[in-house]
Design a protein around this motif. Structure first.
Motif, PDB file in Angstrom:
ATOM      1  N   THR A  87       0.836  -1.202   0.000  1.00 48.66           N
ATOM      2  CA  THR A  87       0.000   0.000   0.000  1.00 48.66           C
ATOM      3  C   THR A  87       0.866   1.246   0.000  1.00 48.66           C
ATOM      4  N   HIS A  88       1.910   1.228   0.799  1.00 44.31           N
ATOM      5  CA  HIS A  88       2.807   2.384   0.879  1.00 44.31           C
ATOM      6  C   HIS A  88       3.431   2.700  -0.473  1.00 44.31           C
ATOM      7  N   LEU A  89       3.720   1.654  -1.250  1.00 48.74           N
ATOM      8  CA  LEU A  89       4.362   1.847  -2.552  1.00 48.74           C
ATOM      9  C   LEU A  89       3.377   2.176  -3.672  1.00 48.74           C
ATOM     10  N   GLY A  90       2.082   2.035  -3.371  1.00 44.67           N
ATOM     11  CA  GLY A  90       1.084   2.244  -4.411  1.00 44.67           C
ATOM     12  C   GLY A  90       0.861   1.031  -5.283  1.00 44.67           C
ATOM     13  N   ALA A  91       1.193  -0.150  -4.766  1.00 45.40           N
ATOM     14  CA  ALA A  91       0.969  -1.389  -5.512  1.00 45.40           C
ATOM     15  C   ALA A  91      -0.518  -1.669  -5.643  1.00 45.40           C
ATOM     16  N   THR A  92      -0.881  -2.417  -6.669  1.00 40.75           N
ATOM     17  CA  THR A  92      -2.261  -2.869  -6.819  1.00 40.75           C
ATOM     18  C   THR A  92      -2.455  -4.108  -5.955  1.00 40.75           C
ATOM     19  N   ILE A  93      -3.342  -4.003  -4.977  1.00 42.78           N
ATOM     20  CA  ILE A  93      -3.620  -5.104  -4.054  1.00 42.78           C
ATOM     21  C   ILE A  93      -5.089  -5.451  -4.174  1.00 42.78           C
TER      22      ILE A  93
END
Length: 251
Positions: free
Chosen positions: A116-122
């Motif tokens: 989430t911190h990196l802006g990944a798609t989860i």
């Protein structure tokens, strides 16, 4: 190497979020066992019970994050006040951890927080039922210091409703499985997350299967099938990651 051979005296910190005492205490015991640390060098903070204390990264050797029933990809309306508080505290901590490239290893929930911190798609695209899967190191993973002593492929315990489906370029992919492309990654040189559980043995995952039987990880009539699935293949390699983390970062 025994813990008495480790350099320095600064503790590691385990950030935990399990509300049930049985799984929470067993998780802590497993982290102690597989890191080789005594309790005085592994400080546990149960974030579901208390606010995150002020952590001076200069005064600790590293941060560990355990698994969690929290799902980062749930809508805000589905999240409890406790989860929202924990997420805000983790976000603030990761701002500093990532900026300083401080030693950090998040197991399972670490993917949700760091991702989430990196802006990944989860999302739920690559969810995996509670089971044992074959994890394979990428070329980058095979030469990563934290993978020292690991075979190119190894069995690992998993069980998650969400996963990273798109990893930002700022991260380095270290391991994958056939059903989940992001099983382990690194940011900078010292910040890590695994989707699989390096802290678990078969007894530990059996405890969690019973404790979270009503949490939607498997259907009500699949308890016995799930227990059989985690006993099918021996799992012994992933815990080396925890020992290597401690040996690398103790100070």
């Amino acid at each position: 190497m025994t813990w008495t051979d480790l350099p320095g005296d600064r503790p590691f910190v385990l950030l935990a979020t399990r509300a049930q005492d049985g799984p929470a205490d067993e998780e802590y015991a497993l982290f102690l066992r597989f890191t080789g640390l005594p309790p005085e060098r592994l400080r546990r903070v149960r974030l579901e019970r208390e606010a995150m204390p002020a952590l001076d990264l200069d005064e600790v050797s590293g941060i560990l994050v355990g698994g969690s029933p929290f799902n980062a990809s749930d809508s805000r309306e589905k999240k409890s006040a406790v989860q929202l508080r924990v997420e805000a505290e983790m976000a603030a901590l990761l701002d500093e951890v990532v900026a300083r490239d401080a030693p950090f290893l998040g197991a399972c929930y670490g993917v949700g927080t760091l991702g989430t911190h990196l802006g990944a798609t989860i999302d739920g695209t690559h969810a995996e039922p509670i089971s044992v899967v074959e994890v394979t190191l990428t070329p980058e993973g095979r030469v990563d210091p934290l993978a020292t002593g690991l075979p190119p492929s190894f069995a690992a315990f998993v069980g998650h409703k969400e996963a990273i489906s798109s990893l930002p370029s700022a991260a380095t992919l270290l391991a994958s499985s056939p059903t989940c492309p992001v099983q382990m990654f690194r940011v900078g040189r010292n910040v890590y997350a695994t989707q699989f559980h390096p802290e678990l043995d078969v007894d530990g995952i059996v405890t969690r299967i019973h404790a979270y039987a009503a949490f939607g990880y498997f259907a009500p009539d699949e308890l016995d099938l799930t227990l059989t699935a985690v006993r099918r293949t021996p799992v012994d390699a992933p815990s080396r990651i925890l020992r290597t983390f401690v040996e690398r970062y103790a100070r």
